[in-house]
Scaffold this active site. Structure first.
Site, mmCIF file in Angstrom:
data_model
loop_
_atom_site.group_PDB
_atom_site.id
_atom_site.type_symbol
_atom_site.label_atom_id
_atom_site.label_comp_id
_atom_site.label_asym_id
_atom_site.label_seq_id
_atom_site.Cartn_x
_atom_site.Cartn_y
_atom_site.Cartn_z
ATOM 1 N N GLU A 172 0.388 5.251 0.586
ATOM 2 C CA GLU A 172 -0.534 6.311 0.987
ATOM 3 C C GLU A 172 -0.054 7.670 0.464
ATOM 4 O O GLU A 172 1.069 7.812 -0.006
ATOM 5 C CB GLU A 172 -0.666 6.341 2.514
ATOM 6 C CG GLU A 172 -1.302 5.071 3.052
ATOM 7 C CD GLU A 172 -1.488 5.075 4.559
ATOM 8 O OE1 GLU A 172 -2.246 4.230 5.041
ATOM 9 O OE2 GLU A 172 -0.864 5.906 5.253
ATOM 10 N N ASN A 173 -0.952 8.630 0.580
ATOM 11 C CA ASN A 173 -0.653 9.983 0.134
ATOM 12 C C ASN A 173 -1.308 10.966 1.078
ATOM 13 O O ASN A 173 -2.384 10.671 1.628
ATOM 14 C CB ASN A 173 -1.196 10.164 -1.299
ATOM 15 C CG ASN A 173 -0.686 11.447 -1.932
ATOM 16 O OD1 ASN A 173 -1.233 12.519 -1.718
ATOM 17 N ND2 ASN A 173 0.373 11.342 -2.708
ATOM 18 N N TYR A 200 -5.533 11.807 0.982
ATOM 19 C CA TYR A 200 -5.843 10.396 1.243
ATOM 20 C C TYR A 200 -6.409 9.646 0.035
ATOM 21 O O TYR A 200 -6.091 8.492 -0.202
ATOM 22 C CB TYR A 200 -6.833 10.283 2.403
ATOM 23 C CG TYR A 200 -6.267 10.675 3.756
ATOM 24 C CD1 TYR A 200 -4.931 11.019 3.923
ATOM 25 C CD2 TYR A 200 -7.089 10.704 4.868
ATOM 26 C CE1 TYR A 200 -4.426 11.392 5.157
ATOM 27 C CE2 TYR A 200 -6.594 11.067 6.118
ATOM 28 C CZ TYR A 200 -5.257 11.415 6.259
ATOM 29 O OH TYR A 200 -4.763 11.775 7.480
ATOM 30 N N ASN A 255 0.839 -1.191 0.000
ATOM 31 C CA ASN A 255 0.000 0.000 0.000
ATOM 32 C C ASN A 255 0.879 1.248 0.000
ATOM 33 O O ASN A 255 1.949 1.273 0.616
ATOM 34 C CB ASN A 255 -0.999 -0.007 1.165
ATOM 35 C CG ASN A 255 -0.344 -0.150 2.530
ATOM 36 O OD1 ASN A 255 0.663 -0.840 2.676
ATOM 37 N ND2 ASN A 255 -0.924 0.504 3.524
ATOM 38 N N GLU A 267 -3.016 -4.635 -3.140
ATOM 39 C CA GLU A 267 -3.549 -5.558 -4.144
ATOM 40 C C GLU A 267 -3.577 -4.913 -5.526
ATOM 41 O O GLU A 267 -3.211 -5.525 -6.532
ATOM 42 C CB GLU A 267 -4.972 -5.996 -3.778
ATOM 43 C CG GLU A 267 -5.082 -6.701 -2.444
ATOM 44 C CD GLU A 267 -5.376 -5.753 -1.291
ATOM 45 O OE1 GLU A 267 -4.784 -4.647 -1.227
ATOM 46 O OE2 GLU A 267 -6.211 -6.118 -0.439
#
Ligand SMILES: [Zn+2]
Length: 159
Positions: free
Chosen positions: A66-67, A70, A64, A77
Protein backbone atom coordinates in the site's frame (compact mmCIF):
# COMPACT_ATOMS: atom_id res chain seq x y z
CA UNK A 1 -29.61 -29.26 1.84
CA UNK A 2 -28.58 -25.65 2.08
CA UNK A 3 -26.00 -24.53 -0.44
CA UNK A 4 -23.40 -22.09 0.81
CA UNK A 5 -22.17 -19.48 -1.62
CA UNK A 6 -18.66 -18.17 -1.17
CA UNK A 7 -17.76 -15.26 -3.42
CA UNK A 8 -20.14 -16.59 -6.03
CA UNK A 9 -18.89 -20.16 -5.88
CA UNK A 10 -21.09 -22.92 -4.53
CA UNK A 11 -19.42 -24.44 -1.53
CA UNK A 12 -19.88 -27.97 -2.82
CA UNK A 13 -18.75 -27.22 -6.35
CA UNK A 14 -15.45 -25.39 -6.13
CA UNK A 15 -14.23 -25.72 -2.56
CA UNK A 16 -11.87 -28.61 -1.89
CA UNK A 17 -9.79 -29.88 0.95
CA UNK A 18 -6.24 -28.60 0.75
CA UNK A 19 -4.80 -32.07 1.25
CA UNK A 20 -6.68 -33.39 -1.79
CA UNK A 21 -4.91 -30.98 -4.15
CA UNK A 22 -1.79 -31.81 -6.16
CA UNK A 23 1.49 -31.30 -4.31
CA UNK A 24 2.44 -28.57 -6.79
CA UNK A 25 -0.71 -26.63 -5.89
CA UNK A 26 -0.11 -27.09 -2.18
CA UNK A 27 3.41 -25.75 -2.70
CA UNK A 28 2.01 -22.72 -4.54
CA UNK A 29 -0.47 -22.00 -1.74
CA UNK A 30 2.32 -22.30 0.82
CA UNK A 31 4.44 -19.83 -1.16
CA UNK A 32 1.53 -17.37 -1.27
CA UNK A 33 1.01 -17.72 2.48
CA UNK A 34 4.70 -17.01 3.12
CA UNK A 35 4.65 -13.98 0.82
CA UNK A 36 1.67 -12.65 2.77
CA UNK A 37 4.01 -12.17 5.73
CA UNK A 38 5.75 -9.42 3.76
CA UNK A 39 2.58 -7.43 3.02
CA UNK A 40 2.94 -3.70 3.53
CA UNK A 41 -0.58 -2.69 4.50
CA UNK A 42 -0.46 -0.06 7.27
CA UNK A 43 -3.69 1.55 6.02
CA UNK A 44 -6.05 -1.38 5.56
CA UNK A 45 -4.28 -3.94 7.75
CA UNK A 46 -5.49 -6.46 5.17
CA UNK A 47 -2.53 -8.64 4.23
CA UNK A 48 -2.61 -10.62 0.99
CA UNK A 49 -0.08 -13.02 -0.48
CA UNK A 50 0.03 -14.42 -3.98
CA UNK A 51 2.12 -16.87 -5.93
CA UNK A 52 2.15 -17.61 -9.62
CA UNK A 53 3.78 -20.56 -11.35
CA UNK A 54 5.30 -20.12 -14.77
CA UNK A 55 5.36 -22.76 -17.51
CA UNK A 56 8.97 -23.61 -16.65
CA UNK A 57 7.89 -24.56 -13.13
CA UNK A 58 9.25 -21.50 -11.32
CA UNK A 59 7.22 -19.76 -8.62
CA UNK A 60 7.07 -15.99 -8.27
CA UNK A 61 5.53 -14.52 -5.15
CA UNK A 62 4.08 -11.18 -4.18
CA UNK A 63 2.25 -9.32 -1.46
CA UNK A 64 0.09 -6.25 -1.42
CA UNK A 65 2.01 -3.01 -1.04
CA UNK A 66 0.00 0.00 0.00
CA UNK A 67 0.88 3.66 -0.27
CA UNK A 68 -0.23 6.79 1.52
CA UNK A 69 -1.51 7.92 -1.87
CA UNK A 70 -3.96 5.02 -2.00
CA UNK A 71 -4.13 4.79 -5.80
CA UNK A 72 -0.41 4.02 -5.91
CA UNK A 73 -0.97 0.75 -4.03
CA UNK A 74 -0.51 -2.59 -5.77
CA UNK A 75 -2.13 -5.94 -5.09
CA UNK A 76 -0.31 -9.17 -4.30
CA UNK A 77 -1.40 -10.85 -7.53
CA UNK A 78 0.02 -8.11 -9.73
CA UNK A 79 3.21 -7.89 -7.66
CA UNK A 80 3.86 -11.59 -8.24
CA UNK A 81 2.96 -11.45 -11.92
CA UNK A 82 5.02 -8.32 -12.58
CA UNK A 83 8.06 -9.96 -10.99
CA UNK A 84 7.71 -12.89 -13.40
CA UNK A 85 6.98 -10.71 -16.41
CA UNK A 86 9.97 -8.49 -15.71
CA UNK A 87 12.16 -11.57 -15.96
CA UNK A 88 10.76 -12.49 -19.34
CA UNK A 89 8.14 -15.02 -18.26
CA UNK A 90 4.88 -14.89 -20.21
CA UNK A 91 3.16 -18.24 -19.62
CA UNK A 92 1.42 -18.92 -16.33
CA UNK A 93 0.01 -22.27 -15.31
CA UNK A 94 -1.46 -21.57 -11.86
CA UNK A 95 -1.99 -18.78 -9.36
CA UNK A 96 -2.67 -18.85 -5.61
CA UNK A 97 -4.02 -16.09 -3.38
CA UNK A 98 -4.00 -16.21 0.43
CA UNK A 99 -5.83 -13.77 2.69
CA UNK A 100 -7.96 -13.91 5.80
CA UNK A 101 -11.59 -12.87 5.79
CA UNK A 102 -14.13 -14.33 8.17
CA UNK A 103 -16.95 -14.81 5.71
CA UNK A 104 -15.33 -16.10 2.57
CA UNK A 105 -12.35 -16.54 0.33
CA UNK A 106 -10.47 -13.60 -1.13
CA UNK A 107 -10.40 -13.61 -4.91
CA UNK A 108 -8.51 -11.13 -7.10
CA UNK A 109 -9.97 -7.64 -7.52
CA UNK A 110 -11.29 -6.51 -10.89
CA UNK A 111 -8.02 -4.87 -11.90
CA UNK A 112 -6.04 -8.02 -11.16
CA UNK A 113 -8.56 -10.19 -12.99
CA UNK A 114 -8.11 -8.04 -16.08
CA UNK A 115 -4.34 -7.98 -15.62
CA UNK A 116 -4.12 -11.77 -15.35
CA UNK A 117 -6.56 -12.34 -18.23
CA UNK A 118 -4.04 -10.69 -20.56
CA UNK A 119 -2.04 -13.92 -20.22
CA UNK A 120 -4.94 -16.37 -20.32
CA UNK A 121 -4.95 -16.57 -24.09
CA UNK A 122 -4.87 -19.12 -26.91
CA UNK A 123 -7.27 -21.39 -25.10
CA UNK A 124 -5.13 -21.45 -21.95
CA UNK A 125 -6.95 -20.48 -18.80
CA UNK A 126 -5.01 -19.94 -15.57
CA UNK A 127 -6.30 -22.03 -12.64
CA UNK A 128 -6.58 -19.93 -9.50
CA UNK A 129 -6.65 -21.16 -5.90
CA UNK A 130 -7.87 -18.95 -3.07
CA UNK A 131 -7.09 -20.01 0.47
CA UNK A 132 -7.01 -18.71 4.00
CA UNK A 133 -3.91 -18.91 6.14
CA UNK A 134 -5.84 -20.43 9.03
CA UNK A 135 -9.07 -22.37 9.57
CA UNK A 136 -7.66 -25.88 9.53
CA UNK A 137 -8.36 -28.23 7.92
CA UNK A 138 -7.52 -25.86 5.15
CA UNK A 139 -10.07 -25.58 2.38
CA UNK A 140 -9.40 -24.00 -0.97
CA UNK A 141 -11.61 -22.28 -3.51
CA UNK A 142 -10.60 -23.67 -6.90
CA UNK A 143 -11.49 -21.42 -9.80
CA UNK A 144 -9.71 -19.79 -12.74
CA UNK A 145 -8.96 -16.40 -14.21
CA UNK A 146 -11.46 -16.76 -17.03
CA UNK A 147 -14.13 -18.11 -14.71
CA UNK A 148 -13.70 -15.02 -12.54
CA UNK A 149 -13.64 -12.67 -15.52
CA UNK A 150 -15.43 -14.02 -18.59
CA UNK A 151 -15.42 -11.79 -21.66
CA UNK A 152 -12.52 -9.70 -20.39
CA UNK A 153 -11.36 -6.68 -22.35
CA UNK A 154 -9.08 -7.53 -25.28
CA UNK A 155 -7.21 -4.99 -27.36
CA UNK A 156 -7.86 -6.28 -30.84
CA UNK A 157 -6.93 -3.35 -33.07
CA UNK A 158 -4.33 -4.33 -35.63
CA UNK A 159 -4.35 -7.99 -34.66
ZN1 LIG B 1 -6.02 -6.64 -7.25
Amino acid sequence: MTQVFINGARDDANVREHDSLDASIQELIRAAAEARNHAYCPYSNFAVGAAIRTSDGAIYTGCNIENGAYAASICAERTATVKALSEGKREFVACAVVAEQDNGFTTPCGVCRQFLSEFAVNGKDIPLYAAKPTNLPLRVLCTSVLELLPNSFRFLNGK
